[in-house]
Design a protein around this motif. Structure first.
Motif, PDB file in Angstrom:
ATOM      1  N   GLN A  66       0.796  -1.219   0.102  1.00  0.00           N
ATOM      2  CA  GLN A  66      -0.061  -0.039   0.018  1.00  0.00           C
ATOM      3  C   GLN A  66       0.823   1.027  -0.156  1.00  0.00           C
ATOM      4  OE1 GLN A  66      -2.319  -1.028   3.399  1.00  0.00           O
ATOM      5  NE2 GLN A  66      -3.923  -2.234   2.407  1.00  0.00           N
ATOM      6  N   ARG A  67       1.925   1.278   0.637  1.00  0.00           N
ATOM      7  CA  ARG A  67       2.836   2.451   0.865  1.00  0.00           C
ATOM      8  C   ARG A  67       3.480   2.439  -0.637  1.00  0.00           C
ATOM      9  NH1 ARG A  67       8.133   3.454   4.825  1.00  0.00           N
ATOM     10  NH2 ARG A  67       8.733   5.322   3.696  1.00  0.00           N
ATOM     11  N   PHE A  68       3.716   1.489  -1.501  1.00  0.00           N
ATOM     12  CA  PHE A  68       4.495   1.538  -2.683  1.00  0.00           C
ATOM     13  C   PHE A  68       3.424   2.022  -3.833  1.00  0.00           C
ATOM     14  CE2 PHE A  68       5.939  -0.056  -6.761  1.00  0.00           C
ATOM     15  CZ  PHE A  68       7.138   0.097  -6.802  1.00  0.00           C
ATOM     16  N   ALA A  69       1.918   1.832  -3.507  1.00  0.00           N
ATOM     17  CA  ALA A  69       1.007   2.048  -4.352  1.00  0.00           C
ATOM     18  C   ALA A  69       0.864   3.665  -4.385  1.00  0.00           C
ATOM     19  CB  ALA A  69      -0.294   1.298  -4.101  1.00  0.00           C
ATOM     20  N   SER A  70       1.131   4.339  -2.873  1.00  0.00           N
ATOM     21  CA  SER A  70       0.503   5.783  -2.691  1.00  0.00           C
ATOM     22  C   SER A  70       1.764   6.594  -2.880  1.00  0.00           C
ATOM     23  CB  SER A  70       0.221   5.900  -1.205  1.00  0.00           C
ATOM     24  OG  SER A  70       1.155   5.525  -0.360  1.00  0.00           O
TER      25      SER A  70
END
Length: 326
Positions: A66-70
């Motif tokens: 999720q951090r990578f996505a954001s």
């Protein structure tokens, strides 16, 4: 030596203190597990290969996905397609701790996914997971004790690339069958320049120099800007379409281009079987070689980063090669 203390009923607290390393602590419900862990950690410290597992054990795989996505994906051209892949990876691995993720789990995921999607899709998913784990390790300081598990998994064999070429007569039929001047211009540009669908869709008049016969692409699939030469046929098509001072060249989005192309190929129109819009890029690449351009020149035009990918897009006709060798 590690210190093991019993704390309450069924609680064994381990503490390892060694010069040069941060103090390591962990609690177990079984004394045998506590001793085993202490032996492993102390041995790694003695051999100088110890990597703290603390943060990896406290972090879920879905947290880094999720951090990578954001944080990372918004800077990438592949954001939309990778968001879908992130969702798939979260469903499969999201609730695992980073420290527990291993190659066996990823190999099992690979085999299950191959029953649903093609090899290339699975390769994209595993490669994305690898990029996420590498970012977590190198940029976010979350050490993975066993290294990247994705690099210990055999990738599916890539499918054989398409070798469909769109013949000159077929292109003429498509241009005649469509009533859309926009699609005719797009098809001409695609086969004359080898530009990708998204690159054509993102063209703006400010980046086109008809006098010097060039089109600049500041954003590409490979994140490497390039300037594409325009043939006389491409310049003629753009002039016929209607040159403007600024703004987007085409109203059609990338996906709509493919849909319009497929409609033009339908039996009651051009009646072209088995052709896809992306085949125009294959055709364009092959034509550039047939015109006598060398590998570096073709790669500069098409934007292929590796010789392997360039070869997958090049389909030279044996009869044409026969004429060259005499």
């Amino acid at each position: 030596m590690p210190t093991i203390r019993k704390k309450g009923e069924g609680q064994y607290h381990v503490q390892i203190r060694k010069r040069g390393y941060p103090t390591q602590t962990k609690t177990f419900t079984k004394e045998v597990d506590a001793k085993r862990w202490a032996t492993i950690i102390e041995s790694e410290m003695e051999r100088g290969v110890f990597v703290s597992r603390t943060e990896a054990e406290a972090t879920l795989v879905k947290d880094v996905l999720q951090r990578f996505a954001s944080e990372v994906l918004p800077t990438k051209r592949s954001e939309q397609s990778d968001k879908s892949r992130i969702k798939t990876l979260i469903e499969e691995f999201g609730n695992y701790r980073l420290a527990s993720l291993n190659s066996t789990q990823i190999a099992k995921f690979r085999d299950q996914r191959l029953k649903v999607v093609g090899p290339q899709s699975v390769i994209h998913e595993i490669n994305l997971l690898n990029r996420v784990l590498k970012t977590a390790s190198m940029d976010w300081g979350i050490a993975l004790p066993g290294g990247l598990p994705t690099e210990q998994v055999r990738k599916p064999i890539k499918p054989r690339g398409r070798d469909r070429r769109v013949a000159e007569l077929e292109i003429a039929k498509i241009l005649e069958a469509t009533e859309s001047l926009e699609l005719r211009t797009i098809v001409t540009l695609a086969v004359e320049t080898g530009m990708r669908r998204n690159e054509i869709a993102s063209l703006v008049w400010d980046e086109i120099d008809l006098k010097n016969q060039t089109a600049h692409l500041p954003k590409t699939k490979t994140d490497v800007p390039r300037t594409v030469p325009l043939s006389r046929a491409a310049v003629k098509a753009l002039n016929a379409f209607g040159v403007k001072e600024d703004g987007r060249v085409f109203a059609l989005q990338a996906e709509s281009m493919s849909q319009a192309f497929e409609r033009a190929c339908e039996p009651h129109r051009a009646n072209i079987v088995g052709a896809r819009f992306h085949d125009l890029r294959h055709e364009a690449t092959s034509r550039l070689f047939e015109k006598g351009l060398n590998v570096m020149e073709v790669a500069a035009i098409t934007g292929h980063k590796t010789l392997d990918m360039l070869k997958r897009y090049t389909h030279l006709r044996a009869e044409d090669l026969a004429k060259k060798i005499g």
